[in-house]
Structure formats: structure tokens, C-alpha cells
Design an enzyme around this catalytic site. Structure first.
Site, PDB file in Angstrom:
ATOM      1  N   CYS A   1       9.556  -5.262  -8.926  1.00 31.76           N
ATOM      2  CA  CYS A   1       9.384  -6.707  -8.763  1.00 31.76           C
ATOM      3  C   CYS A   1       9.790  -7.486 -10.002  1.00 31.76           C
ATOM      4  CB  CYS A   1       7.948  -7.027  -8.371  1.00 31.76           C
ATOM      5  SG  CYS A   1       7.464  -6.160  -6.873  1.00 31.76           S
TER       6      CYS A   1
ATOM      7  N   HIS B   1       8.260 -13.218  -1.296  1.00 29.90           N
ATOM      8  CA  HIS B   1       8.675 -12.384  -2.417  1.00 29.90           C
ATOM      9  C   HIS B   1       9.961 -11.621  -2.127  1.00 29.90           C
ATOM     10  CE1 HIS B   1       8.620  -9.957  -5.887  1.00 29.90           C
ATOM     11  NE2 HIS B   1       7.786  -9.012  -5.498  1.00 29.90           N
TER      12      HIS B   1
END
Lengths: 477, 400
Positions: free
Chosen positions: B88, B344
Site C-alpha cells: 500500500c 484504496h
């Protein structure tokens, strides 16, 4: 020092299915099942099979035993693998080393008594015999009511036996009371009265009489008969050999069900938990013939059995009346578990082979420099950074403690929610693991857990599945 | 002795697509959209961009795991394009590559683009992935919510807090972010929610309910950077410079030993400590005016507030409920709506966070503009609490 039975063990899954629930679901199609609809049967969880149950019985049997094991036999009619050593996996899970002999015995519900009889007669090496069966039954069949899942184990060898071998005898007759052809899902059973009249009451008495002669005891003097037949067969047999039915061990029909090839060992474990020293036991195996084995308990039995046997596993129950839950767990009903159930679970078998000790025996590494225990074993120590300092140490027999966990309703498992978390082990290791046999709401941070060997993932595309260790609730001995 | 990255590199242009279920867009459209905005914002011509970094985590989009998707989509003039991925933190890693190239003097102008097209995977959440040939043999088939839910169970056990207090604070985190997201035209979810809705939502991975989880979306973001000297030559006012970019990946301490109690994020603490040192920050909750942190789940944001030193350890619940991180609080968090409202798209998220800090510092954040901020922080946490890559970056006005 003499050769004999050194230890015993047993296992049944925690899950129990109420037979009334089976009848409630299928009685509309099979009203005749009403007569069988009482008590409950053991049911393997989705991640249990004859291998995992065999490991449980094996661990129970080897608990507190110092003797080495030279040979492991797995006995079953439901081997997960037709061509891959099932007993080899069990030997690995029991961390017995690569130099033990391994063999798979099959072909009949009396394979366990045949194997036992031969091993006791040969008396050559220290042998661990584990019988385990996980037979599926067609929905609405009588077998669905009468079958159960379980395993039993015996350790034979030189030492201080809990039971000595007196003698045995066998008869083989191709009386096809039931059969399962290669590749078939279910057993095909013939008429029970025919099996009783022509099988149990004609073949068994001959083998039993011959075994008594070989053991140099009178049949009427034998204290306990361990006979894995239906109650009708046991009654008839008691009458035929002229002994009181009270000397016959409970066949566990009401609380467990018939566990197939495992049942003689399972019932023997139950008998050994209660027997007094100096008593004779005749163990009978039936299936296209009969084996009868006579043993005599010793004073060592009482000290050995404290932590072993069936009782603790029978008392630990997770009961269900949910018939479709049972069907789904046992893959008799294909539910839609969504996209996440489509994951490809291909096992890279070359990677598995390199890491087989980590996976099968749950071997971690103990650093000789800083003493930190870690899983998996690594080249560089996670605590002190030393290289090449770790020696093998198994975590599979250690108690763990829950550090953190979740009940995940998104992750795929055949038994939602998928519970997993970080588990700490004495010595400093932490491992993130999938839990099993816990119900929603039953885990807390700080709980102690034991590790059990279970199916981790199934690869339906390639008809393979892989095993690993999972935290499960403690068993109170 | 190295002095770090502080005030060596300026961000001169940024772009960010609308995040969301962009059914009519592929990675190409998303990258072009973000790039076009950044380019017109920057005041440089496309021919002046000398090197590029592409942050793309999950899929082999278009031409596979390489710099090709960016080079092909933008028809770049064969300049070096490096693809990076670091879970991430991928978007931030792309920016770090571009920033370091400029700082090293290898080029005058560099670009970072982060993109992820998640909604073609077919999954409502993040798709199932292999963890590798060995880890698949033993690690649970965990989902992201299940992995982060454990932060809550360990945090609760360590600080002996009431489960309902923790759940209420988690709800406050999400309510606050949704309120912020309403004001952001580029956010995916633009709807206010109530604390009751958040607390009573369907359970995903206990104790995380639906509103404790961020969304899944498509998006791209882009940054164009140059040296402070070059930016001065260009006459840029309100210059935003990089104050710190730090990265800390796990080494196994958390997941292999009992040394970590599961209640905090070890790598975030390490990366934050290094970033504060690099940026010269001594009191983060006084010197930082805003943060964009990795609020993949509400509990993550709560714990991260402690790990970034924005409140004392064990005080996260109180600080959150007292509104310290609300829009009008001492250190507003997720002023753009956060992962909670943006979703996301992994490769894009780090750059999306930097985009908000950049806009806020320049006073260009529209309805959600804070009062004269001078310094902001972005934080990514890639992976799971027990094994992750943490990045902490600080951006500020050059004068700050």
C-alpha cells in the site's frame, strides 16, 4: 521387559449430529429411519479426514510414552490418497523421523485386527498401529444414521506392556455384507439379518473359539468381548458362545456411531480405560471373515491410562441439529460460498518438499546464540541476527496463547466465520494461524489453545489437499 | 554525513482523478486524466519530464509488470520509466523514486504516477492473492479486514478498554471522514453517516463492521517534481517541498516473536521517528497541521494516531472522541475524506494523500480548506499489522 501393547489412544471429532435432526430432514423420503433416530453420531469437521484423525489418536497414544517407534501403520478404508503414503504423512506429523517404516493397510473393516494379530504374532519391532475411518454416507441412508467418524491407536513393542498378547485366530470368507468399489462414494449394504445369521453367528464363533484355544483360555473365562457389531449381532453372538451380554463392550452406537475400520481400536480404547489389571479381553474384527485377538491386561495399565483414551474426546462435544450444516461440511451439499471460494489452491510441491518439516511437523527454529524460538525456522535469527544458529524444535506439541484474533465473515471457509489470529508459544515464538473447532464468540485474547493437524486447503482442480496445524480448544483430561 | 531529503525537492504539479467505480475507464484513461491535470498545474512542458516512476501494485495492467503501461499510455518520448511496488506504500514509493532522482541531480524534472484499476477484478473487496509458494502452506487465508481487526482485539486487551468505547471511537473515525468526504468532489463516497449507522452496520471481521472498512475503487494520481533551485527559477510561489520521506518494512519481529503485543504498528513508529528527525520535527501534534494516514480500517487510524505521536499511547480513544483529529480539531486527519471515502486503488493512494496536502498548503482545497496550514504528513501501511511496509512522508511550504 516383554513384547506387548505398550499404550493406546483414541479420537473422535467434537462435532455431533443429532439423529433426530437427520430424520427431521429426510424422514419424508425415508420414514423407515424413524427407528434409528435416537442418540447422536460423531461428524468430522470440514478440515478433518482419516489422516488428521489418525494423527490425533497417534498423539494420544504416544503421550507420556518414552519408547521409540520403528514402524507406523495406518489402517483405513477411506485413505485420502490412493497413491501417496498416508502413513508417511502421519509419521511426519508425529515427528517420528525419516527412518521409521511406514505402511498403509486397507481392504476391510477388520484390517486393524488383522494388522494387530500379525504384529503381535511377529513381535519384531516397535509398531504404532493407527486405525482411522471417515466414511461418508448417502443422505437418507441407514448408514448416515449409524456411521460415525473416529480413530484408535495401539503402540506395540518391548517394554512394560499394559496388555500382553495371549493368542489370535482368523477366518476369511467372502461374505459380502457390504462393499465399496474403488472410486465409489458410498458403501452398498446387504440385508442385516442375512449378515447376522450367516456371518456373525457362523464365522465369528469359529474364529473366537480358535483364538481362545491359541490363547490357552476358555472362551467362557474371557472377561471382556470387544465386538464392533450392531446390537442384534452382539446379542446373537453372546447367546451362541454362551456368555452374558454384559461382558460385551458398549459398541458406542448411541453416542458415536460405527467408525468402520477404526471401530475395533476405538472400542478397545474404551475397554482399556475401564478394565482392571489381570483381565482378559477378546477383540473381534469382522469383514469378509473374522479376526479374534486375546490379550491380558497388566498392572501397568492403570498408571498409563490417566491421560489417554476416548472418554475425554467423547465428553468434549459440539452438538448440532443443523442437517444442511453437516451436509455442507462433509461436501454432500454444494453451497454458494461466493467468489473467494474460487481461489486456486495449487500447491507448489517442490516448495512444499523443501519446507515439509516446517509444515508437517511444525518445526520452528531455536537460536543457539540468543535462545529465541521462532517460526518458521530461518537462516537469520529474527531476534539477534545471527546466521545459521537455529536448531529444529517442534511447536506442534506446545500449548499456545491467543495474542489477537478475529472472526472474519469475508474470508472463505466452509464453516464461517473464518477465525484466525496470532498465537504465542512459550519460548518466544509467535505464529499467525487459522483456528478450528471454535464457534463464533468462543475465543478470547489470552486463551490457551492446543495445536491440531488439519486440512488447510483443498485444491479441487487437481484433487489435492494440504495439511497444517491449527489452534483448537483445549481438551480437559 | 548525509543530511536527508529536506527542502531539496519541490512538488510543482499534481493531479488526481476522481476516485470511484470508474466502469468506463481503464488504467490508460485514469493515468492520462491524472497526468493531464498535473502537467497543466506544473508549468513545464511534457518534453521537460526526464524520468518517471510508475506505482502499480496489483495487476499486470496492459503491458505487464514493467514501466511500459505508463510509457505506452502517455506516449512518453522513451524516457526512463521504472515500475515500483511496495504494497500500500506503492504510490509513495513512486514519488520517492522521482524525488530521489531529482535530489541526486540525475535529472531536473521527474514524475511519479500511481494507478490501480481494482474494479475489473470482479471482487467487491480486495481480490484473493497468493502469498507465495511457502506462505500459502501455512498462513491463514486472511482478508485485510480480518488482519486489521486483530489490532482492535490486541489493543483492547492491552489497554483494558471497554469494547463498546473502542467501537464508538472507531465509529467516530469513520463519521468524521465521511463528513470530510462530502466536501470533496473527487471522493468516491460522498455521504454523511451517523455513529449509530457505523456501530450497527453488518459485521465484516469482528469488531470491524461495514463502515469501519474503506472502500475499493479505481483511481490515479500524479506528481511532477523538480529541484528547489529550478522551482525558484520558474518563479513558483507558495512552493511545496519534501521535508521527509521514510520507509520501514517489517523484518519478522512482529509475526515471529512474542516481543510485539499486536496492539500497535511497529514499523509506523520507526518510520515516523526517522521522518520527524529528517524533517526536524520535535512536537508532531504541534508542528503538523494535518495528516493523511492509512485509514484502511477505522481502528488502524486510531492506532496510527498514537504511533505517529499525535496522542499518547493508550489515549487514542479519548483523543478521537474529543475531536482532536476532526476537521476543526488540533490536527485534522483525512481532511479529504481519506481511504474511507476515496477507496484504496493501491498504487494511487500514497500520491492521492500527497495531492491533498499539496492543495491544502497552497490554499487550493476549496470548501474543505484549512486555515493556513504549513506542514502536513502522509502515511501508508502496506500489508498487515504483523507484517507490513510503513511509509511516513512530510511535506510543507518551503518557508516552513
Amino acid at each position: 521387559m516383554s513384547y506387548g501393547i505398550l499404550s493406546f489412544g483414541a479420537y473422535v471429532p467434537a462435532l455431533r449430529l443429532d439423529r433426530k435432526a437427520i430424520f427431521g430432514a429426510v424422514g419424508w423420503a425415508a420414514p423407515n429411519l424413524r427407528a434409528l433416530a435416537s442418540g447422536e453420531r460423531t461428524v468430522a469437521n470440514w478440515d478433518e479426514d482419516s489422516i488428521t484423525m489418525a494423527v490425533e489418536a497417534g498423539l494420544d497414544c504416544l503421550n507420556d510414552v518414552s519408547s521409540t517407534v520403528d514402524h507406523v501403520s495406518m489402517i483405513s478404508t477411506t485413505f485420502p490418497f490412493a497413491d501417496r503414503s498416508n502413513s508417511g504423512l502421519i509419521a511426519d506429523a508425529l515427528n517420528l523421523g525419516t527412518d521409521v517404516g511406514t505402511e498403509d493397510l486397507a481392504g476391510s473393516r477388520r484390517a486393524a485386527t488383522s494388522g494387530l494379530s500379525r504384529a503381535l504374532k511377529t513381535g519384531a519391532s516397535s509398531s504404532l498401529l493407527i486405525a482411522s475411518d471417515c466414511r461418508e454416507a448417502k443422505p437418507a441412508s441407514a448408514q448416515e444414521m449409524s456411521y460415525g467418524h473416529g480413530s484408535g491407536a495401539l503402540l506395540l513393542g518391548e517394554g512394560e506392556p499394559i496388555a500382553e498378547f495371549l493368542g489370535s485366530a482368523s477366518e476369511h470368507e467372502d461374505l459380502v455384507d457390504q462393499y465399496r468399489s474403488t472410486g465409489a462414494d458410498y458403501d452398498y449394504s446387504l440385508e442385516e439379518r442375512w449378515v447376522r445369521e450367516e456371518g456373525w453367528l457362523k464365522i465369528a464363533p469359529t474364529a473366537m473359539a480358535n483364538a481362545a484355544t491359541a490363547a490357552n483360555v476358555k472362551l467362557s473365562d474371557i472377561d471382556h468381548f470387544v465386538v464392533h457389531g450392531a446390537i442384534g449381532a452382539m446379542k446373537g453372538l453372546a447367546k451362541t458362545i454362551k456368555v452374558d451380554l454384559s461382558r460385551f463392550e458398549d459398541n458406542l452406537a448411541s453416542a458415536c456411531g460405527d467408525t468402520g475400520a477404526a471401530h475395533p481400536f476405538l472400542m478397545l480404547a474404551s475397554s482399556l480405560e475401564k478394565a482392571s489389571p489381570g483381565e482378559t479381553i477378546m477383540l473381534v474384527g469382522f469383514g469378509q471373515g473374522v479376526d479374534a485377538v486375546v490379550i491380558k491386561t497388566t498392572s501397568a495399565l492403570v498408571g498409563m491410562r490417566a491421560k489417554k483414551g476416548l472418554k475425554k474426546f467423547m465428553e468434549r462435544r459440539r452438538s448440532t441439529e443443523n442437517y444442511t450444516f453437516y451436509l455442507s461440511l462433509r461436501e454432500r451439499l454444494g453451497l454458494d460460498f461466493g467468489l473467494r471460494a474460487e481461489r486456486d489452491n495449487r500447491t507448489a510441491l517442490s516448495a512444499y518438499y523443501r519446507k515439509r518439516r516446517d509444515i508437517n511437523s511444525m518445526i520452528g527454529g531455536r537460536c543457539s546464540k540468543c535462545n529465541a524460538l521462532q517460526y518458521p525456522l530461518s537462516i537469520v535469527c529474527v531476534s539477534c541476527g545471527a546466521s545459521g544458529t537455529q536448531s529444529e524444535e517442534t511447536l506442534s506439541t506446545k500449548l499456545g496463547r491467543v495474542k489477537s484474533f478475529t472472526e472474519d465473515w469475508l474470508a472463505y471457509t466452509p464453516s464461517p466465520p473464518c477465525i484466525y489470529g496470532n498465537v504465542e508459544f512459550d519460548g518466544g515464538a509467535n505464529v499467525m494461524l487459522e483456528f478450528t473447532d471454535f464457534e463464533s464468540g468462543s475465543v478470547s485474547v489470552g486463551d490457551e489453545v492446543r495445536l491440531v493437524y488439519r486440512v488447510k486447503d483443498r485444491d479441487d482442480k487437481r484433487d489435492f489437499h494440504r495439511y497444517f496445524w491449527k489452534p483448537a480448544p483445549l481438551i480437559s483430561a | 554525513m548525509a543530511k536527508g531529503i529536506k527542502d531539496k525537492v519541490a512538488i510543482i504539479g499534481m493531479g488526481c482523478t476522481r476516485f470511484g467505480e470508474r466502469w468506463d475507464c481503464g488504467p490508460e484513461e485514469l493515468m492520462v486524466e491524472a497526468f493531464s491535470e498535473a502537467l497543466s498545474d506544473s508549468g513545464v512542458d511534457r518534453e521537460q519530464i526526464e524520468m518517471a516512476w510508475l506505482g502499480l501494485f496489483m495487476q499486470e495492467q496492459s503491458a505487464g509488470k514493467s514501466g511500459l503501461p505508463l510509457s505506452m499510455s502517455l506516449r512518453l518520448p522513451n524516457i526512463p520509466v521504472t515500475r515500483v511496488e511496495n504494497m500500500c506504500a506503492t504510490g509513495t514509493e513512486a514519488l520517492r523514486g522521482a524525488v530521489y532522482a531529482v535530489a541526486a541531480g540525475a535529472c531536473d524534472v521527474a514524475m511519479a504516477v500511481g494507478v490501480e484499476k481494482l474494479k475489473d477484478t470482479g471482487y467487491p473487496g480486495l481480490p484473493e492473492r497468493s502469498k507465495g509458494t511457502f506462505d500459502d502452506l501455512w498462513l491463514p487465508n486472511a482478508t485485510a479486514p480480518g488482519a486489521f481487526a486483530q489490532l482492535a482485539s490486541a489493543y483492547q486487551a492491552k489497554h483494558k478498554c471497554d469494547a463498546s468505547d473502542l467501537k464508538r471511537a472507531m465509529a467516530h473515525v469513520s463519521v468524521k471522514s465521511h463528513a470530510n468526504g462530502v466536501l470533496n468532489p473527487k471522493a468516491h463516497l460522498r455521504r454523511e453517516i451517523t455513529e449509530e449507522q457505523a456501530m450497527n452496520a453488518p459485521m465484516i471481521a469482528a469488531p470491524l463492521g461495514l463502515y469501519d472498512c474503506c472502500g475499493v475503487s479505481d483511481g490515479a494520481a500524479c506528481a511532477i517534481v523538480t529541484s528547489v533551485e529550478k522551482a525558484k527559477e520558474m518563479g513558483i510561489t507558495d512552493m511545496v517541498t519534501v521535508k521527509a520521506m521514510q520507509l520501514a518494512p517489517s523484518n519478522g519481529f512482529e509475526m515471529s516473536t512474542t516481543g510485539w503485543d499486536g496492539s500497535y504498528l511497529e514499523t509506523t513508529r520507526i518510520a515516523a521517528g526517522r521522518a520527524y528527525q529528517e524533517a526536524g520535527i520535535k512536537n508532531p501534534d504541534k508542528e503538523l497541521n494535518m495528516t493523511e494516514v492509512h485509514d484502511c480500517f477505522s481502528v488502524t487510524e486510531l492506532v496510527v494516531m498514537e504511533d505517529l505521536g499525535l496522542c499518547d499511547e493508550g489515549q487514542g480513544i479519548n483523543a478521537v472522541l474529543d475531536g482532536k483529529f476532526d476537521k476543526d480539531g488540533q490536527v485534522p486527519c483525512q481532511i479529504d475524506g481519506g481511504l474511507k471515502c476515496f477507496g484504496h486503488p493501491i498504487g494511487a493512494s500514497g500520491l492521492r494523500m500527497a495531492y491533498e496536502i499539496y492543495l491544502q498548503l497552497q490554499g487550493r482545497a476549496g470548501e474543505r480548506q484549512l486555515n493556513s496550514p504549513t506542514m502536513g504528513l502522509t502515511h501508508n501501511l502496506g500489508g498487515h499489522p504483523f507484517r507490513n511496509v510503513a511509509s511516513v512522508s512530510v511535506f510543507g511550504l518551503h518557508a516552513a
